[in-house]
Structures are given as C-alpha cells and as structure tokens.
Enzyme design. Structure first.
Site, PDB file in Angstrom:
ATOM      1  N   HIS A 136      -0.355  38.692 -20.705  1.00 22.44           N
ATOM      2  CA  HIS A 136       0.445  37.636 -21.329  1.00 22.44           C
ATOM      3  C   HIS A 136      -0.441  36.411 -21.548  1.00 22.44           C
ATOM      4  CE1 HIS A 136       3.528  34.934 -22.408  1.00 22.44           C
ATOM      5  NE2 HIS A 136       3.479  34.236 -21.292  1.00 22.44           N
ATOM      6  N   ASN A 168       1.149  30.279 -26.472  1.00 19.70           N
ATOM      7  CA  ASN A 168       2.079  31.174 -25.775  1.00 19.70           C
ATOM      8  C   ASN A 168       3.288  31.424 -26.674  1.00 19.70           C
ATOM      9  OD1 ASN A 168       3.890  32.446 -24.116  1.00 19.70           O
ATOM     10  ND2 ASN A 168       3.744  30.977 -22.430  1.00 19.70           N
ATOM     11  N   CYS A 184       8.864  35.323 -20.249  1.00 21.19           N
ATOM     12  CA  CYS A 184       7.611  35.782 -20.864  1.00 21.19           C
ATOM     13  C   CYS A 184       7.285  37.228 -20.510  1.00 21.19           C
ATOM     14  CB  CYS A 184       6.460  34.862 -20.475  1.00 21.19           C
ATOM     15  SG  CYS A 184       6.580  33.265 -21.270  1.00 21.19           S
TER      16      CYS A 184
HETATM   17  O1  UT7 Z   1       4.515  31.733 -19.845  1.00 18.35           O
HETATM   18  C1  UT7 Z   1       5.463  31.268 -18.938  1.00 18.35           C
HETATM   19  C2  UT7 Z   1       4.833  30.878 -17.687  1.00 18.35           C
HETATM   20  N1  UT7 Z   1       4.181  29.589 -17.811  1.00 18.35           N
HETATM   21  C3  UT7 Z   1       2.946  29.427 -17.371  1.00 18.35           C
HETATM   22  O2  UT7 Z   1       2.295  30.361 -16.970  1.00 18.35           O
HETATM   23  C4  UT7 Z   1       2.386  28.017 -17.334  1.00 18.35           C
HETATM   24  C5  UT7 Z   1       1.703  27.760 -16.009  1.00 18.35           C
HETATM   25  N2  UT7 Z   1       1.223  26.403 -15.863  1.00 18.35           N
HETATM   26  C6  UT7 Z   1       0.155  25.923 -16.529  1.00 18.35           C
HETATM   27  O3  UT7 Z   1      -0.404  26.612 -17.367  1.00 18.35           O
HETATM   28  C7  UT7 Z   1      -0.373  24.566 -16.182  1.00 18.35           C
HETATM   29  O4  UT7 Z   1       0.213  24.130 -14.983  1.00 18.35           O
HETATM   30  C8  UT7 Z   1      -0.141  23.502 -17.284  1.00 18.35           C
HETATM   31  C9  UT7 Z   1      -1.006  23.829 -18.490  1.00 18.35           C
HETATM   32  C10 UT7 Z   1       1.308  23.451 -17.676  1.00 18.35           C
HETATM   33  C11 UT7 Z   1      -0.574  22.127 -16.771  1.00 18.35           C
HETATM   34  O5  UT7 Z   1      -1.923  22.162 -16.333  1.00 18.35           O
HETATM   35  P1  UT7 Z   1      -2.318  21.608 -14.888  1.00 18.35           P
HETATM   36  O6  UT7 Z   1      -3.757  21.775 -14.790  1.00 18.35           O
HETATM   37  O7  UT7 Z   1      -1.453  22.316 -13.875  1.00 18.35           O
HETATM   38  O8  UT7 Z   1      -1.981  20.093 -15.007  1.00 18.35           O
HETATM   39  P2  UT7 Z   1      -0.958  19.223 -14.125  1.00 18.35           P
HETATM   40  O9  UT7 Z   1       0.430  19.518 -14.500  1.00 18.35           O
HETATM   41  O10 UT7 Z   1      -1.353  19.298 -12.699  1.00 18.35           O
HETATM   42  O11 UT7 Z   1      -1.341  17.775 -14.637  1.00 18.35           O
HETATM   43  C12 UT7 Z   1      -2.618  17.194 -14.361  1.00 18.35           C
HETATM   44  C13 UT7 Z   1      -2.705  15.868 -15.060  1.00 18.35           C
HETATM   45  C14 UT7 Z   1      -1.481  14.961 -14.828  1.00 18.35           C
HETATM   46  O12 UT7 Z   1      -1.922  13.622 -14.794  1.00 18.35           O
HETATM   47  P3  UT7 Z   1      -2.115  12.863 -13.395  1.00 18.35           P
HETATM   48  O13 UT7 Z   1      -0.767  12.926 -12.730  1.00 18.35           O
HETATM   49  O14 UT7 Z   1      -3.159  13.651 -12.670  1.00 18.35           O
HETATM   50  O15 UT7 Z   1      -2.545  11.518 -13.819  1.00 18.35           O
HETATM   51  C15 UT7 Z   1      -0.670  15.170 -16.084  1.00 18.35           C
HETATM   52  O16 UT7 Z   1       0.138  14.067 -16.392  1.00 18.35           O
HETATM   53  O17 UT7 Z   1      -2.764  16.090 -16.481  1.00 18.35           O
HETATM   54  C16 UT7 Z   1      -1.749  15.319 -17.123  1.00 18.35           C
HETATM   55  N3  UT7 Z   1      -1.318  16.035 -18.317  1.00 18.35           N
HETATM   56  C17 UT7 Z   1      -1.927  15.892 -19.492  1.00 18.35           C
HETATM   57  N4  UT7 Z   1      -2.959  15.133 -19.907  1.00 18.35           N
HETATM   58  C18 UT7 Z   1      -3.344  15.220 -21.173  1.00 18.35           C
HETATM   59  C19 UT7 Z   1      -0.324  16.943 -18.442  1.00 18.35           C
HETATM   60  N5  UT7 Z   1      -0.261  17.387 -19.695  1.00 18.35           N
HETATM   61  C20 UT7 Z   1      -1.248  16.747 -20.374  1.00 18.35           C
HETATM   62  C21 UT7 Z   1      -1.693  16.798 -21.708  1.00 18.35           C
HETATM   63  N6  UT7 Z   1      -2.737  16.022 -22.069  1.00 18.35           N
HETATM   64  N7  UT7 Z   1      -1.132  17.603 -22.633  1.00 18.35           N
END
Ligand code: UT7
Length: 332
Positions: A256, A286, A116
């Site tokens: 970004h 993104n 990215c």
């Molecule tokens: O551009 C390249 C670089 N990439 C980035 O900068 C991305 C960086 N990361 C992020 O933006 C975030 O980490 C994400 C958007 C990918 C995820 O958000 P998060 O707040 O870190 O969520 P998480 O992965 O900690 O997941 C929290 C909960 C989990 O459930 P449990 O285990 O707490 O029950 C996930 O399974 O949210 C759940 N979850 C979702 N729920 C509903 C993950 N994706 C989804 C979804 N809808 N789409």
C-alpha cells in the site's frame, strides 16, 4: 476434478488528468516540496476536478479498459465488487453504479470498506466467490475520490491523498497460480486515530458538523505511522516464513502506498532488495483503495507467469494484512 485456484487474469487502471503538485499545495497551506518529499515521498497526485464526476466514473473507466483488454463482454461478468471509502453516495452501492455505467446487467454487485486495506480484503472476498465454483468472472474495483474528503486547509493530511481507480479480473485456474494464502487482521480500537467524524449514523450532517470541518479525514499521523510499519512488516515477514519464501524467491512486494518510509521499513524487515518493491507513491500519493491495482497496472508488462508476489496493506480501522499470490500470465 482438479482443484481450482483464483487468479488475476487482467488489470486496468485510471487516474484523472489534473496534477496537483507540491508547489501548488505550498501555495494553499504552510508546507514545502522538501517537507513532503522527506516525510512522505510524494511529488504529485491526481485530482478529479470535473464537476459532477465521482468515484464511480473513475471505477467505470478502469472497468471499461479491463473488459476491453481481457476480451470480456459485460454480459459475461458474474460479480463486481467495489472497494471504496468515498462512495458516490451513502446508498446505493458504487459497485451498482459502475456496473450500470459499463453495461454489466447479468451480475450482482456490492461495495466493501476496509480503509486502505479495502482492495486487499476485496481480493480475499473475490477469490472466495471463484473458489465456490459458481462464479467464473469476478471483477474487483478499487476506487477513491479522496479529494472529496480531504481538508485542503489541513497541512498534515492534504499532501498525502490522491484520486484514482484500478480494476482486476479474477478467474478460476487449475494450475498452482493465483492466491495461495492470506493473513488478514482488524483492530477496531484503532479507529480513534483515523476516521471521518460526521456524516454517518453516529453524527448525521448538520450545519455545525460542516462548520467544524467534521466531514473531512481526521488522522493522528504518528500512531497510525507506528501501527502501519509494525502491521505491514509483521504480516509480510510472517507470510514469507510460513511459505519458506526467501528474499531471492520473491519477485515483488506490492505494498500500500501511504508513506515511502512505511514501504521502505517493510521492505527492510523482509530483507528485500529495493528494486523488488513496486512504488509509484511519488506520482499518485495515497489513492486508498486504488494503490494496489494501480501498481499492478503499471507493472503488468514486467510480471511473468509464476512470479511470487506479496501484497501488504495497512489502513483505517485499523485493518492490515498480506496476500501471497503467484502471477498467472506473461506480458501480452
Ligand atoms: O493509508 C492510511 C494509513 N495512513 C498512514 O499510513 C499515514 C501514517 N502517518 C504518516 O505517514 C505520517 O505520520 C505523516 C506523513 C502523516 C506525518 O509525518 P510525521 O513525520 O509523523 O510528522 P508529524 O505529524 O510528527 O509532524 C512533525 C512536524 C510538526 O511540527 P512540530 O509540531 O514539530 O513543530 C507538524 O506540524 O511537521 C509538521 N507538519 C508539517 N510541516 C510542513 C505536519 N504536516 C506538515 C506539512 N508541511 N505538510
């Protein structure tokens, strides 16, 4: 002889027509508009649906528009660089395909991949060719068909990405405008958190790799999130301090677009008024290499000659950095 600087002298962008909404995604995987809006800040993204169309088609649309807007004929272009993580094919370079599609025949061209941060690193590379004095018109295209590597069964990645392309023209100027400074970083150890497992020389495609869904984006969201917040905020603040730029002096942060929370955290560390932050993640998601030029495309009419801009990115690699640029022209 006057000192030359490398300035952006034109901007163009292209996004496909198809709008993939959070509601449609909620029918494909177990997610909701509310979760996506609160955790990422994306409402919809564009998807290139047309059969037989690829990254180069979006890139070519952006470049055609750029040539027209800047009254540049294809024959005048010296170099075209395409930054992408979704090339049309492993080889030849998508840059060559774009050049062919828009009739650029007298230039050389090549691809760059820095996740990215591709467009940011591309700005650095493009400007060096201008500074050499040998090349007068360098086109930098950032284009990605992210939908070609997104797993629409994986709710943790599929809401994030969209398709699009943007292009800018770099030319030499003798005024104190254009790219002033850059701070660029990589940490290859970060690759374990964000990559595509198969399809390269490490793991060529097989039936097994396809069955294991290894040709899609693999991302561990949290470590990437933490590194992105720190990386983007640190370099942006470092750039401000290095050049004595106050939050009042800065016209725009061009960040970004990976997650609205990452953008907000970066702006907060810079003490920046949120109104000075370019944000279009809610519309496009993104688009990887296209986020920065798509922002410039959308904001072009608000940018004034001399405006101080800081570009800041974080991506797979890990790659991150900041560029300080003084905008070179008034709205046309
Ligand atoms: O551009 C390249 C670089 N990439 C980035 O900068 C991305 C960086 N990361 C992020 O933006 C975030 O980490 C994400 C958007 C990918 C995820 O958000 P998060 O707040 O870190 O969520 P998480 O992965 O900690 O997941 C929290 C909960 C989990 O459930 P449990 O285990 O707490 O029950 C996930 O399974 O949210 C759940 N979850 C979702 N729920 C509903 C993950 N994706 C989804 C979804 N809808 N789409």
């Amino acid at each position: 002889m006057n000192k030359i600087n490398a300035a952006i002298t034109g901007v163009a962008g292209y996004v496909p027509d198809y709008v993939l909404t959070n509601d449609e995604l909620s029918r494909m995987v177990d997610t909701s508009d509310e979760w996506i809006m609160t955790r990422i800040g994306i409402k919809e993204r564009r998807i290139l649906k047309e059969e037989g169309k690829a990254t180069s088609d979006m890139g070519a649309e952006a470049v055609k528009q750029l040539l027209e807007k800047t009254n540049t004929s294809p024959g005048e272009v010296d170099l075209l660089i395409c930054t992408t993580v979704t090339p049309d094919m492993q080889f030849p370079a998508t840059a060559n395909i774009i050049s062919d599609k828009v009739g650029i025949k007298n230039a050389f061209s090549f691809d760059m991949n820095a996740g990215c941060s591709g467009f940011l690193f591309g700005m650095s590379a493009a400007s060096k060719f201008i500074l050499s004095g040998k090349y007068k018109k360098v086109i930098l295209v950032g284009a990605d068909k992210m939908s070609s590597i997104v797993d629409y069964q994986d709710r943790s990645t599929c809401p994030i990405f969209g398709d699009g392309a943007g292009a800018v023209l770099f030319e030499p100027v003798t005024e104190d405008l254009g790219i002033i400074d850059e701070i660029l970083h990589v940490d290859g150890a970060g690759r374990k958190h964000l990559h595509q497992k198969a399809g390269g020389s490490l793991k060529p495609p097989t039936h097994e790799t396809v069955d294991a869904r290894e040709h899609f984006i693999y991302q561990e969201g949290q470590p990437v999130f933490k590194a992105a917040v720190k990386g983007m905020a640190d370099v942006s603040v470092e750039m401000m301090e290095k050049h004595n730029i106050t939050a009042d002096d800065l016209a725009w942060l061009v960040p970004h677009q990976a997650n609205l929370r990452i953008i907000s955290a970066t702006a907060k560390r810079m003490n920046l008024n949120p109104e000075k932050v370019m944000i279009n993640i809610q519309k496009y998601g993104n688009t990887t290499d296209a986020t920065l030029p798509l922002l410039l495309w959308e904001w072009e009419n608000k940018l004034k000659k001399g405006d101080k801009l800081i570009f800041s990115t974080f991506g797979a690699g890990f790659t991150w950095g900041a560029i300080y640029l003084k905008w070179a022209y008034n709205p046309r």
